[in-house]
Design an enzyme around this catalytic site. Structure first.
Site, short mmCIF file in Angstrom:
data_model
loop_
_atom_site.label_atom_id
_atom_site.label_comp_id
_atom_site.label_asym_id
_atom_site.label_seq_id
_atom_site.Cartn_x
_atom_site.Cartn_y
_atom_site.Cartn_z
N GLN A 248 0.87 -1.19 0.00
CA GLN A 248 0.00 0.00 0.00
C GLN A 248 0.90 1.23 0.00
O GLN A 248 1.51 1.56 1.03
CB GLN A 248 -0.91 -0.02 1.24
CG GLN A 248 -1.99 -1.11 1.17
CD GLN A 248 -2.68 -1.38 2.50
OE1 GLN A 248 -2.00 -1.54 3.53
NE2 GLN A 248 -3.99 -1.45 2.51
N ARG A 278 -16.43 7.04 3.28
CA ARG A 278 -15.63 6.81 4.49
C ARG A 278 -14.20 7.11 4.07
O ARG A 278 -13.59 6.35 3.32
CB ARG A 278 -15.77 5.36 4.95
CG ARG A 278 -14.85 4.99 6.12
CD ARG A 278 -15.01 3.50 6.42
NE ARG A 278 -14.20 3.02 7.51
CZ ARG A 278 -12.93 2.60 7.42
NH1 ARG A 278 -12.29 2.68 6.26
NH2 ARG A 278 -12.29 2.13 8.46
N ASP A 280 -10.73 6.97 4.38
CA ASP A 280 -9.91 6.02 5.12
C ASP A 280 -8.59 6.65 5.56
O ASP A 280 -7.95 7.35 4.78
CB ASP A 280 -9.66 4.82 4.18
CG ASP A 280 -8.84 3.73 4.81
OD1 ASP A 280 -9.35 3.09 5.73
OD2 ASP A 280 -7.69 3.54 4.39
N GLU A 322 -12.38 8.59 8.92
CA GLU A 322 -11.87 7.46 9.70
C GLU A 322 -10.52 7.93 10.24
O GLU A 322 -9.50 7.86 9.56
CB GLU A 322 -11.70 6.20 8.86
CG GLU A 322 -11.43 4.98 9.70
CD GLU A 322 -10.06 4.32 9.51
OE1 GLU A 322 -9.75 3.38 10.25
OE2 GLU A 322 -9.27 4.74 8.65
N HIS A 389 -14.83 -3.81 11.29
CA HIS A 389 -13.96 -4.82 10.66
C HIS A 389 -12.52 -4.75 11.18
O HIS A 389 -11.73 -5.65 10.91
CB HIS A 389 -13.98 -4.64 9.15
CG HIS A 389 -13.25 -3.40 8.72
ND1 HIS A 389 -13.70 -2.12 8.98
CD2 HIS A 389 -12.07 -3.26 8.10
CE1 HIS A 389 -12.83 -1.26 8.52
NE2 HIS A 389 -11.83 -1.91 7.99
N ASP A 390 -12.18 -3.67 11.88
CA ASP A 390 -10.82 -3.52 12.41
C ASP A 390 -10.77 -3.95 13.88
O ASP A 390 -11.79 -4.23 14.50
CB ASP A 390 -10.36 -2.06 12.29
CG ASP A 390 -9.91 -1.74 10.86
OD1 ASP A 390 -9.40 -2.64 10.17
OD2 ASP A 390 -10.07 -0.57 10.46
N ARG A 508 -7.52 -9.81 12.50
CA ARG A 508 -8.77 -9.06 12.27
C ARG A 508 -9.78 -9.94 11.52
O ARG A 508 -10.99 -9.70 11.58
CB ARG A 508 -8.49 -7.77 11.48
CG ARG A 508 -7.76 -6.72 12.30
CD ARG A 508 -7.48 -5.48 11.49
NE ARG A 508 -6.63 -5.78 10.35
CZ ARG A 508 -6.37 -4.92 9.36
NH1 ARG A 508 -6.91 -3.72 9.38
NH2 ARG A 508 -5.59 -5.26 8.35
#
Ligand code: GLC
Length: 626
Positions: A248, A278, A280, A322, A389-390, A508
């Protein structure tokens, strides 16, 4: 150059009927946009200069505005006229992965009646755009922002879904990953092929000198699976800034092309019917040596600029930050009346503090978070939640957890991993090898609250109360509450990720199960745990919808003299919510004004209000007085 000239660049490309409303919105937000971008990019636009760049941006914004459908223009007009529309207590969110909930986008569309039954008005689908081939952090490594992941459907399916959702009164929220792209995104591929302009969209360093200097003050998001913040990439002969996984690549937002391209990405998605983004990892957008490169003033200016763009050309769209940051850093993400920023911000301290309160059977940290949460600015709200989800990131609570915060938070994380003797929880510690340091905890709410270990009806009933207790806080705090798929059916941890080598190192995945049809089929059967959870939650949602005092912006007062195991909050002047985080009954003295109050939500063993309210272990009471 005067702003009017730039305004004309935008207006000139619009058909006549769109001009007057756009001119009005430009008058309100255009000068702000111009000021912000002059500050950020004034000296960074190369030979052509800032004015040419800004003029080009305005023309692009105009074209993207003109491409919005009549239905979206209508939505824009409606919401611009009522900017508080999303603060209503009837707003309810639901968050899920597409593939886990419906298989693909068409499958999600088939579940709309279920979402309506729950009262959902806002659906956050986790990343569904074309992700990196191979491992991709659950879709958070995006290869193309303009294509739906072929495994989930097509762009036409997305447009069909947004229209169907809109028809059902549900706004679709998509992630917009601003901080990074996948290492096989076109820009990364071009940079690898030697394209200098593409390389300049990333932070690439020829040697370790600057990376080493930055590392001295940077934190780590994934200290175990992706240690360090830089990755050596042969093809670019250098170190690429990679805050998250090595694949990433962080974008260089000091480059005006990145800003213009990402703004266009956002608007193209909005034109497909996405109503909320959202944003990120917003805290990481701007890098500064000597700092942790989080929450920098420029990161806020960038978000304010994106907000001004939305306000001008897509005012029906919401931006959600976020930013998993300490409570004191959070309000800035909502901006101010003069410079609005995001409409919504995740309140991760509130979420994590609820879990600490359960582990400690004491609401001290939770109360401190409530005290540190300022009143909302106009037309903005927190996002409240129990799980997502985290991981539950503990470090946001360092300030509220006091002097011993590291030990205290790591004790909470051991509790939820089930290693503390007597713990009912079954979760996993995330990304921490040091037993004295806390990073995060993973697990589904039901497993963390004791349902997985419960072997008696009594233990199951307590787990259920704990789940409802945390959801009760999220639903009544004054926020946009977002449910996490599976929690409404008390779904348990999913261990299957351990058998998938690409996921096994990232726990996760423990809380990313596939929607359980069998539990769903039992949802109205209160004799089953899933049915009791679903019906209990549905009841809370119904109560919330009926009381304006539970709307996001209604005032909140903490009752400071409640016993340590309780959280007691007034909403407005007449509504009281009381939550017992301990395994013992607790009492709260109430004055005569409450003599004739009505219990609007009352879980378990209510003994009435005769001057003293008795609250059973893990129970809650919501009362309203005349
Ligand atoms: C956000 C996402 C998380 C992801 C990270 C990197 O924090 O919620 O799942 O790993 O960004 O994109």
């Amino acid at each position: 150059m005067a702003f009017d000239v730039f305004a004309d660049r935008l207006l000139a490309v619009l058909p006549e009927p769109l001009r007057a409303p756009a001119a009005q919105r430009l008058a309100a937000s255009g000068p702000v946009l111009h000021r912000l971008l002059t500050g950020l990019y004034g000296g960074r636009c190369g030979a052509a200069g800032f004015d040419a760049w800004f003029g080009g941006l305005m023309a692009d914004l105009g074209r993207l505005h003109a491409q919005r459908s009549p239905a979206l223009h209508a939505l824009d007009a409606e919401r611009a006229a009522n900017p508080d529309w999303f603060l209503d207590q009837r707003m309810l969110g639901y968050c899920t992965y597409v593939q886990k909930f419906g298989g693909d986008l068409a499958g999600v569309a088939r579940r709309i009646p279920y979402l309506q039954e729950l009262g959902v008005t806002y659906l956050h689908l986790l990343p569904f755009l074309r992700p990196r081939a191979g491992e991709n952090d659950g879709g958070f490594a995006v290869t193309s922002f303009d294509e739906v992941d072929p495994a989930l459907g097509s762009n036409a399916d997305l447009e069909a879904l947004t229209a169907q959702l809109r028809g059902a009164g549900v706004s679709l929220c998509s992630d917009l990953i601003l901080n990074h792209v996948a290492d096989d995104h076109a820009w990364a591929l071009a940079a690898k092929a030697g394209d200098a302009a593409a390389r300049a969209r990333f932070h690439v360093f020829p040697d370790r000198e600057l990376p080493d200097r930055h590392e001295r003050t940077l934190g780590q998001v994934f200290p175990q699976v992706a240690p360090g913040n830089f990755t050596y990439v042969d093809a670019v002969q250098g170190w690429v800034w990679t805050t998250f996984y090595p694949y990433q690549w962080d974008l260089n937002w000091s480059n005006p092309d990145v800003f213009a391209e990402m703004a266009a990405v956002m608007l193209r998605l909005a034109n497909r019917g996405i109503e909320a983004f959202r944003l990120d990892s917003t805290a990481f957008l701007w890098k500064r040596e000597g700092t942790n490169s989080m929450n920098q003033p420029e990161a806020h200016q960038l978000l304010q600029a994106l907000r001004a763009i939305v306000d001008i050309v897509a005012p029906g769209v919401l931006l959600k930050a976020e930013a998993i940051v300490p409570t004191r850093e959070l309000p800035a993400y909502l901006g101010s009346a003069e410079a609005p920023e995001c409409h919504i911000a995740y309140h991760s301290s509130l979420m994590a503090a609820g879990w600490v309160a359960l582990a400690e059977q004491d609401t001290e940290v939770l109360r401190a978070v409530v005290r540190n949460t300022p009143p909302l600015p106009r037309a903005a709200t927190w996002l409240s939640y129990v799980r997502c989800h985290d991981d539950i990131g503990w470090n946001v609570l360092r300030a509220e957890a006091g002097e011993d915060s590291a030990a205290r938070l790591s004790s909470a994380s051991r509790f939820f991993a089930g290693v503390t003797p007597g713990s009912y929880a079954r979760g996993a510690i995330f990304q921490s090898t040091d037993p004295n340091a806390a990073h995060g905890s993973n697990g589904m709410a039901a497993s963390l609250t004791g349902l997985q270990t419960a072997s008696t009806d009594e233990a199951r009933a307590l787990a259920l109360r704990r789940m409802l207790l945390l959801h009760g806080v999220a639903l009544s705090f004054g926020a946009l509450p977002v449910l996490y798929m599976g929690d409404e059916l008390a779904m348990l941890n999913d261990e299957s990720y351990l058998a998938r080598p690409e996921h096994a190192m990232d726990s996760r995945w423990l809380h990313r199960p596939v929607f359980d049809e069998a539990r769903w089929a039992h949802r109205h059967d209160a004799g089953t745990t899933e049915g009791a959870m679903y019906e209990g939650l549905a009841q809370l949602i119904r109560v919330r919808r009926a009381h304006d005092a539970l709307a996001a912006g209604a005032p909140r007062t903490l009752l400071a003299d409640a016993p340590a195991g309780l959280l007691a909050l007034m909403r407005g002047e007449r509504l009281l919510t009381v939550f017992n985080f301990s395994d013992a009954p607790q009492q709260l003295a109430l004055d005569g004004a409450w003599r004739d109050c009505a219990a609007i939500e009352q879980r378990a063993d209510a003994t009435g209000v005769q001057g003293v309210l008795t609250i059973a272990p893990y129970a809650m009471h919501w009362l309203v007085r005349a």
